[in-house]
Design an enzyme around this catalytic site. Structure first.
Site, PDB file in Angstrom:
ATOM      1  N   PHE A   1     -11.041  -4.402  10.785  1.00  0.00           N
ATOM      2  CA  PHE A   1     -12.149  -4.107   9.966  1.00  0.00           C
ATOM      3  C   PHE A   1     -11.917  -4.551   8.589  1.00  0.00           C
ATOM      4  CE2 PHE A   1      -9.899  -0.112  10.049  1.00  0.00           C
ATOM      5  CZ  PHE A   1      -9.296   0.130   8.891  1.00  0.00           C
TER       6      PHE A   1
ATOM      7  N   TYR B   1       0.830  -1.379   0.093  1.00  0.00           N
ATOM      8  CA  TYR B   1      -0.095   0.002  -0.014  1.00  0.00           C
ATOM      9  C   TYR B   1       0.786   1.341   0.230  1.00  0.00           C
ATOM     10  CZ  TYR B   1      -4.011  -3.005   0.641  1.00  0.00           C
ATOM     11  OH  TYR B   1      -4.857  -4.030   0.421  1.00  0.00           O
TER      12      TYR B   1
END
Length: 417
Positions: free
Chosen positions: A417, A123
């Site tokens: 999450f 990322y």
């Protein structure tokens, strides 16, 4: 390529989630877990890449509010469920999803995006920087002791903080625990203000064996009938020829004050037939480190946790406050989101901040990843400069900005999450 990138349709969810499961090893979630994630999925914020009837790429973005230094809760995209089919790697699938997603987040008016990374190297090229770490501990409770709680005694001689075992899935218990959690959020950067439905996540047992561990257990800390803390944990019994050596696997522990906090830790240390407390995700500055008798036998270790990206640099920097007065021009490099490129004048203090474009010469130059790493106060700009990642143009600007960006409380993401 013959693939199509589009917003997820409710009827496609099972195929989409199945593709995600396959990309992460092919072990299916239990029915309870799938039901929760289905309920939490925000379809209009989720993307799929399809080749005919086959889903070959997935990505989602939960609508969160993230705590930042100063206590503001900032609208934030929680990037999640990102996967690419093994047979479609190196074809630009991930890049296409990241491009579309960040464009969408900007349109939604959310100045930040955050994620947890299965592989951190992925990322960085999209502008995400490590903004918060987590502490893991494996505490030898046969050798380590904890200080008694600093709670006064009631008139009858009993301790003011009382502990009570309850059922974690009781709706009243969940509500009380969620209130304790919510009271912590503004005080620690990196925490998430949970939307309705997310209170189910910490108590989700899943219905599958936990490698010999017990079902989830919950103990409340109460004062005069009010819940002032709680812990969620599992007990994993184990024996050898010398006797019991069970492990307490800590899930959550939150408290409104030091007395309740210490009482809960002391309880975990004293559970019969156990000799270890395993904590996988605690704040880097968790106070238990300062009340144990032997920190070396706690086997502490830091690891990466929350990755953050400023989607709108100006709005992101205005959303937080600063530990000391600051007035600097930041020269920001951001190839993937070029609207952030250029010079920004940041002026702020503990009361608020402004951040606007300027034609003035930069005092510091840095990439958006470095700005992301420093944003919550967990990484200092001075440390990044020593690594060659931040460049000082005006003498003194680095010390000024590094001090201002700091946080008295370490940033921490309490759950994934």
């Amino acid at each position: 390529m013959t693939t199509e990138l589009r917003v997820l349709r409710p009827a496609e969810w099972a195929s989409w989630f199945g593709a995600l499961e396959l990309a992460f090893g092919g072990v299916p979630e239990t029915g309870a877990e799938r039901a929760l994630w289905r309920d939490l999925t925000e379809f209009e914020r989720s993307l799929g890449v399809w080749d005919g009837e086959e889903c070959v790429g997935t990505a989602g973005a939960f609508s969160f509010r993230l705590s930042v230094p100063g206590g503001a809760l900032v609208p934030t995209a929680g990037v999640t469920m990102v996967s690419v089919a093994a047979t479609y790697r190196r074809r630009g699938v991930l890049t296409s999803m990241m491009r579309r997603q960040l464009d969408d987040v900007r349109t939604w008016g959310e100045p930040l995006a955050v994620l947890t990374a299965s592989e951190p190297e992925i990322y960085g090229r999209f502008g995400y920087g490590l903004a918060a770490q987590q502490l893991t501990a494996r505490i030898d409770t046969s050798r380590v002791r904890i200080a008694p709680p600093a709670a006064p005694e009631a008139a009858d001689g009993s301790q003011e903080v009382r502990l009570r075992r309850v059922k974690p899935d009781d709706p009243a218990v969940r509500e009380a625990c969620e209130a304790v959690y919510a009271a912590q959020v503004a005080g620690r950067p990196g925490m998430l203000a949970r939307r309705p439905g997310w209170e189910r996540l910490p108590v989700l047992d899943g219905g599958r064996p936990k490698d010999g561990a017990s079902p989830l257990q919950c103990v409340l800390a109460e004062r005069h009938g009010e819940v002032v803390g709680f812990t969620l944990f599992r007990n994993k019994p184990e024996w050898d020829m010398a006797g019991p050596k069970g492990t307490i696997e800590l899930g959550d522990l939150y408290a409104r004050d030091a007395a309740a906090y210490v009482s809960l830790w002391r309880f975990l240390f004293s559970i019969d037939l156990t000799s270890t407390v395993l904590a996988d995700n605690r704040p880097p500055d968790d106070p238990f480190q300062y009340v144990v008798s032997d920190v070396r036998r706690c086997a502490l270790r830091l690891r990466d946790s929350l990755y953050l990206r400023p989607v709108e640099v100006g709005a992101a920097l205005e959303a937080r406050t600063y530990r000391a007065p600051v007035d600097v021009v930041l020269g920001v490099e951001d190839a993937f989101c070029p609207w952030n490129e250029g010079n920004w004048r940041l002026s702020g203090d503990a009361k608020g901040a402004s951040c606007e474009r300027t034609a003035d010469r930069p005092d510091l130059t840095l990439g958006v990843r470095e700005l992301a790493a420093a944003y919550l106060g967990g990484t200092s700009l001075a440390a990044l400069a020593r690594a060659g990642r931040v460049r000082e143009v005006r003498t003194g600007a680095l010390a000024e900005a590094s001090t201002a960006f700091g946080s008295d409380v370490a940033p921490w993401l309490p759950h994934g999450f």
